[in-house]
Design an enzyme around this catalytic site. Structure first.
Site, PDB file in Angstrom:
ATOM      1  N   ASP A 117       7.397   5.361   0.465  1.00 36.68           N
ATOM      2  CA  ASP A 117       7.594   6.529   1.318  1.00 36.68           C
ATOM      3  C   ASP A 117       8.870   7.229   0.866  1.00 36.68           C
ATOM      4  OD1 ASP A 117       9.621   4.868   2.271  1.00 36.68           O
ATOM      5  OD2 ASP A 117       8.499   4.278   4.049  1.00 36.68           O
TER       6      ASP A 117
ATOM      7  N   GLU B 128      12.565  -3.370  -1.354  1.00 37.56           N
ATOM      8  CA  GLU B 128      13.360  -2.793  -0.260  1.00 37.56           C
ATOM      9  C   GLU B 128      13.836  -3.841   0.733  1.00 37.56           C
ATOM     10  OE1 GLU B 128      11.940   0.986   1.017  1.00 37.56           O
ATOM     11  OE2 GLU B 128      12.529   0.682   3.107  1.00 37.56           O
TER      12      GLU B 128
ATOM     13  N   TYR C 138       4.500  -6.662   8.687  1.00 39.16           N
ATOM     14  CA  TYR C 138       5.628  -5.758   8.847  1.00 39.16           C
ATOM     15  C   TYR C 138       5.387  -4.810  10.024  1.00 39.16           C
ATOM     16  CZ  TYR C 138       9.349  -2.607   7.554  1.00 39.16           C
ATOM     17  OH  TYR C 138      10.486  -1.854   7.572  1.00 39.16           O
TER      18      TYR C 138
ATOM     19  N   ASP D 157       9.432   0.540  -0.684  1.00 36.54           N
ATOM     20  CA  ASP D 157       8.265   1.073   0.030  1.00 36.54           C
ATOM     21  C   ASP D 157       7.900   2.445  -0.529  1.00 36.54           C
ATOM     22  OD1 ASP D 157       8.668  -1.149   1.534  1.00 36.54           O
ATOM     23  OD2 ASP D 157       9.305  -0.098   3.351  1.00 36.54           O
TER      24      ASP D 157
END
Length: 620
Positions: A115, A8, A332, A113
């Site tokens: 999510d 990503e 992050y 990621d």
DNA sequence: GCAAGGTC
């Protein structure tokens, strides 16, 4: 076999490539700024030793929009609720790099990621890859699952990929379409409406009256608080208390009943107490107590603390953390996770801080035996670990004051997480006078532990209580009935607003700061300073918009409150879990907004009138 | 030109 891996963001592709290749990659630059392609070999189970190219995108690479025939002025705003929606490649160079690298790939492995948005970005990557290579199908497209970059975890993820979660993709696409339709239709309606009127000057500020499903609930919170402060009526209350003089010290005993708004009632109890001029110590309890070290750091906590401690806006805090992340000093910074993975080597991170002149010694003491595994909260976004320092930097070498503060805060927070709770002893003395109970408390801090490295929290010994014995009878000459009055709430502070948005599901860790910033640039709210503190209050326009929408009686919907966004959040989860579909949710929610849109359009004068009245009221 | 969501 050739495998194309796509993450990503660049930091992930770099780290994963380094791990999978055992630090042996060939790096190629791309047309897209910030993006590198890494070539190496890796042994994937089932495929054997493969030629791997690892690259990344920069978040979303496509967006949704209306066809040109539905642009501003070309159609009535209400049409946007059902107009066609197009997918547009918004990042051509990034998209192009994926398309180019996919040409001769046999397999695509998605490393976004873990999510919901990551799942959708994975689907976007697949579209880009398929634009040049239609051999990439469900059979040879994989998705790796990882939540942090620890070596064994990444290797595990590479060897056990799963399929893209189509339901999650649908859920995100549902959100995107709704936000666009609702945002664009209401923004055009409101902007046109206010331009025709002369009530509000639109030429200064942003020249737009925008509506967004996150903007308005955020504005609503601020207006609600402002009105509660303004309309606050102080109420008197009464209570009992007892002062006891002992060892040249006055100890204040507090009534266990708190206070009451009925004077006669309290007076009655007081008169009952006065029948006796003696009280008795019914209980003396000494018990150990702790002050817990902080939880591992999430984005929202970082923003709340930076606002509270440094008076930094949430946007500035996130910007500073992001810069520090890009320089490789912090992990992050957008995360909802408040627990460290059990496998993570935290001592190694503590070790890197031992060279600092201010917290180096403390770090060393942790390594010398004081280290404690951090507490864990109950949040996990399954995508990122809590924010922590990944490398040491001497803060005096940072040129930016905000970055200095944020780095120091993150380091101290991390060291505090890895420390022992502070320990103390609490003494509670209970005094009975008549039928009423009163207590006095004393605290002795025995071991400061994490507090030594974490100056952002105060926990200090109170004045030592004199000695009281259980059963002891005391002559009461300091028993009184007192009065007080309720005080108004204060105006909204930024940390409070962030907390409200967080619990109500308005925005995400990455966007909460942007929403606040946006309603400031729209001229709906302003920041003010009062007695050294900063508050956010609504402008006349902001108040008028909320008041106007509240005056229009919508059915089953409020355009200024957070409930609808929260409900959408639940519906999206239902799509992910397969309990409903994107189509059902879209038609239901659009239906609700269409009714609200029609009513808003019919009641334009109500909106304008509300603004007018508020401006008039402020003049007088 | 509008939204909110990624990321730099």
């Amino acid at each position: 076999m050739k495998i194309l891996c796509v993450a990503e963001k660049p930091s992930i592709s770099k780290a994963v490539a380094k791990t999978l290749s055992a630090d042996n990659t060939r790096t190629r630059k791309t047309k897209a700024k910030y993006i590198m392609n890494y070539d190496f070999k890796f042994n994937f189970p089932g495929y054997g030793l493969c030629d791997v190219t690892m690259t990344s995108v920069l978040g979303h690479i496509t967006n949704v929009d209306f066809p040109p025939s539905f642009s501003w002025g070309k159609c009535p705003p209400g049409r946007l609720l059902e107009a066609p929606v197009l997918e547009i490649v918004s990042q051509k160079d990034v998209y192009g790099n994926i398309a180019q690298e996919a040409r001769n790939a046999n397999i695509l492995m998605i490393w976004t990621d873990c999510d919901r948005e990551g799942e959708f970005i994975g689907w976007e990557i697949l579209q880009a890859a398929r634009s040049t290579n239609t051999n990439l199908t469900a059979d040879n497209v994989w998705r790796s699952q990882f939540s942090h970059l620890e070596r064994t975890h990444v290797l595990q993820a590479a060897k056990n990929p799963v399929k893209l979660d189509v339901n999650a993709v649908k859920a995100v696409s549902c959100r995107m379409e709704l936000d666009l339709r609702v945002g664009a239709s209401f923004t055009r309606l409101l902007t046109d409406l206010f331009r025709k009127s002369t009530v509000v000057q639109l030429d200064k500020g942003s020249n737009l009256i925008s509506y967004g499903t996150c903007q308005f609930p955020t504005l609503g919170f601020i207006v609600d608080r402002y009105n509660r402060v303004k309309n606050f009526v102080s109420e008197p209350f009464w209570f009992l208390c007892v002062d006891v003089k002992r060892d040249n010290q006055t100890v204040q005993f507090t009534w266990t009943e708190g206070h009451f708004f009925d004077r006669l009632y309290v007076l009655l109890l007081y008169q009952n107490c006065l029948k006796s001029d003696q009280g008795q110590v019914t209980n003396v309890i000494r018990k150990p107590t702790s002050n817990w070290r902080p939880l591992p750091l999430t984005t929202v906590e970082l923003q709340k603390d930076c606002a509270r401690i440094f008076k930094m806006s949430s946007k500035d805090a996130l910007d500073a953390a992001e810069k520090l992340y890009n320089k490789g000093f912090l992990s992050y910074p957008r995360t909802e996770t408040d627990q460290f993975p059990a496998t993570m080597d935290l001592k190694e991170l503590v070790q890197k801080q031992t060279q600092d002149s201010r917290w180096g010694q403390y770090s060393q003491s942790l390594l010398d035996g004081q280290f404690k595994q951090p507490r864990g909260g109950n949040r996990d976004d399954k995508a990122h670990p809590p924010i922590h320092p990944v490398n040491y930097v001497n803060t005096s070498s940072l040129d930016n004051d905000k970055q200095k503060k944020v780095y120091e805060y993150v380091v101290r927070r991390f060291l505090a997480c890895c420390s022992e709770d502070a320990k103390g002893e609490q003494t509670t003395v209970t005094l009975q006078w008549g039928d009423e109970n009163f207590t006095a408390n004393g605290l002795t801090v025995i071991a400061r532990n994490y507090l030594d490295i974490y100056p952002y929290r105060k926990w200090e010994s109170s004045k030592q209580l004199p000695k009281f014995d259980q059963g002891e009878v005391i002559k009461i000459n300091g028993g009184r009935m007192k009065d007080g009055k309720t005080s108004p709430p204060s105006h909204m502070t930024e940390p409070e607003l962030i907390a409200l948005m967080d619990v109500n599901g308005i925005g995400t860790d990455a966007t909460i700061a942007e929403h606040i910033h946006k309603i400031i640039t729209r001229g709906y709210v302003v920041k003010i300073k009062q007695r050294g503190s900063e508050f956010i209050i609504p402008s006349e326009l902001g108040m008028g918009l909320i008041e106007g929408f509240d005056r229009i009686e919508f059915e089953n919907i409020s355009l200024s409150k957070p409930f609808l966004r929260k409900r959408l959040e639940n519906s999206l989860q239902d799509i992910v879990d397969g309990r409903t579909t994107k189509e059902v949710v879209l038609s239901e929610v659009i239906q609700l907004y269409r009714q609200a849109f029609v009513q808003s359009a019919q009641n334009g004068t109500t909106l304008i009138q509300a603004c007018k009245e508020i401006i008039e009221a402020n003049k007088s």
